[in-house]
Design an enzyme around this catalytic site. Structure first.
Site, mmCIF file in Angstrom:
data_model
loop_
_atom_site.group_PDB
_atom_site.id
_atom_site.type_symbol
_atom_site.label_atom_id
_atom_site.label_comp_id
_atom_site.label_asym_id
_atom_site.label_seq_id
_atom_site.Cartn_x
_atom_site.Cartn_y
_atom_site.Cartn_z
ATOM 1 N N LYS A 118 42.219 38.045 38.065
ATOM 2 C CA LYS A 118 42.215 38.080 39.389
ATOM 3 C C LYS A 118 41.268 37.539 40.257
ATOM 4 C CE LYS A 118 45.706 41.882 38.774
ATOM 5 N NZ LYS A 118 45.943 43.266 38.662
ATOM 6 N N GLN A 123 43.327 48.978 40.564
ATOM 7 C CA GLN A 123 43.852 48.537 39.147
ATOM 8 C C GLN A 123 44.142 49.763 38.475
ATOM 9 O OE1 GLN A 123 44.056 45.347 37.975
ATOM 10 N NE2 GLN A 123 45.191 46.477 36.187
ATOM 11 N N ASP A 128 49.929 45.049 46.479
ATOM 12 C CA ASP A 128 50.562 45.235 45.222
ATOM 13 C C ASP A 128 51.904 45.917 45.348
ATOM 14 O OD1 ASP A 128 49.214 44.694 42.883
ATOM 15 O OD2 ASP A 128 47.882 46.245 42.998
#
Ligand code: NDP
Length: 286
Positions: A54, A98, A121
Site C-alpha cells: 500500500k 491493518q 477503509d
C-alpha cells in the site's frame, strides 16, 4: 468456450494512472498532497506485506504514506492515543489500521476511534450506515474494486441474480449492499447455508469471499456466469490461491478473476482513490 480471465492488475494500473494525474492537479492548485497513515500492530508477515504494498502504491501515485509500525505488545490505550493524534493532523486524509489486530486489542473500539471523514477503509459504523442508506461517503476498498471490475466487464448488474459467499463486514456485507443498490437480486451465503451448490448455480454473478482454497468448483457455476474470486489462501507449498478452483471453473464461467492478479490490485487502487477523494473533500472540491 473457456472463460475470459479478468486482468485486475491492468485495470488497477489504469485507475492508478488517473489517480496520479488527479493528485498532481490537486497539488498544483492547492499545495495539498493526499496523506495516508497506515498503522500496523505486531509482526504478522502477511499484514507487513500488505502495508508495504500500500505504501509503495501511494509513493508511485504521488500520495504521502506514513507507516506506523507498533510492537505486538502495544496497549489499546497507546494505539487509541496514536489514532487521536493522527485524527487531528491536517496533513493526513486517510487512516487505515491493518487487520487483524493482536487479540488483546478490541477491533471495534479501534475502528470506531478513527475519524469517520478519514476512514478510507470505510469500516466505521458511520460509513457503514451511510452505505446501508445508499448514500456512501467511503465504500470499503475490496467491494468497491469489485464493482469497478463488474463495470469494466460491462455486465448487466440490474436484475441479475448475484450470490455473495461470505458475510464479513469488510467484504461480504458491503459487497451485497453495493450489488443491491445497483438493483441486483442478491443472496448472501455463509457457513450455515443449505445446499450452497444449488444456490450458486442460480447466479449470474458469483462473488467468493470465504477464505477456503479451491472451494468453488465448476459444478456450482451456471454456464457463462461471472465469477469474482476474493479469497487469498496460502497453501502448504507456499502457493497463493483463491476460493475458486480456477482450472475447473474457467471451463464453465463466462468471466473469471484470477488469484493473484484479480481483486487484490483493485483493492489497493481503491484505497488510493478513497484517500484522494478524502483530500479533495478536505479542500472543498467535493
Ligand atoms: P472472514 O473469515 O471474516 O469471513 C468468511 C466468511 O466466509 C464468513 O461469513 C463465513 O461464514 C463464510 N464461510 C466460511 N466457510 C464457509 C463455507 N464452507 N461455506 C460458505 N461460507 C463459508 O473473511 P473475510 O471476509 O475477511 O475474507 C474472505 C477472504 O477474502 C479471505 O481469504 C481473505 O484473505 C480474502 N480477502 C481478500 C482481499 C483482497 O484484497 N483480495 C481483501 C479482504 C479479504 P460464517 O459467517 O457463517 O462464519
Amino acid at each position: 468456450m473457456a472463460a475470459h480471465i479478468f486482468d485486475g492488475k491492468a485495470l488497477a494500473q489504469r485507475i492508478r494512472v488517473d489517480i496520479e494525474k488527479d493528485v498532481a492537479i490537486l497539488y498544483e492548485k492547492t499545495g495539498v498532497r493526499p496523506g495516508l497513515a497506515a498503522i500496523l500492530v505486531g509482526d504478522d508477515p502477511a499484514s507487513a506485506i500488505y502495508v508495504r504494498n500500500k505504501k509503495m502504491a501511494c509513493d508511485k501515485a504521488g500520495l504521502v504514506a506514513h507507516e506506523h509500525r507498533l510492537s505486538a505488545n502495544t496497549t489499546q490505550e497507546e494505539l487509541l492515543a496514536l489514532i487521536q493524534k493522527i485524527n487531528a493532523d491536517p496533513a493526513i486524509h486517510g487512516i487505515l489500521v491493518q487487520l487483524p489486530l493482536p487479540p488483546h486489542i478490541d477491533n471495534r473500539v479501534v475502528l470506531e476511534a478513527i475519524a469517520p471523514h478519514k476512514d478510507v477503509d470505510g469500516f466505521h459504523p458511520y460509513n457503514m450506515g451511510r452505505l446501508v442508506e445508499g448514500d456512501p461517503v467511503f465504500v470499503p476498498c475490496t467491494p468497491k474494486g469489485i464493482m469497478a471490475m463488474l463495470d469494466a466487464i460491462e455486465s448487466s448488474i440490474e436484475g441479475a441474480q448475484a450470490v455473495v459467499l461470505g458475510r464479513s463486514t469488510i467484504v461480504g456485507k458491503p459487497m451485497a449492499l453495493l450489488l443491491l443498490h445497483r438493483h441486483a437480486t442478491v443472496t448472501i451465503c455463509h457457513s450455515r447455508t443449505r445446499d450452497l451448490s444449488s444456490v450458486c448455480r442460480q447466479a449470474d454473478i458469483v462473488i467468493a469471499a470465504i477464505g477456503k482454497p479451491h472451494f468453488i468448483t465448476a459444478e456450482m457455476i451456471k454456464k457463462g456466469a461471472i465469477v469474482i474470486d476474493v479469497g487469498i489462501n496460502r497453501l502448504d507449498d507456499g502457493a497463493l490461491v483463491g476460493d475458486v478452483d480456477f482450472e475447473s471453473v474457467k471451463t464453465q464461467a463466462g468471466w473469471l478473476s484470477p488469484v493473484p492478479g484479480g481483486v487484490g490490485p483493485m483493492t489497493i487502487a481503491m484505497l488510493l482513490q478513497n484517500t484522494l477523494e478524502s483530500a479533495q473533500r478536505a479542500v472543498g472540491w467535493r
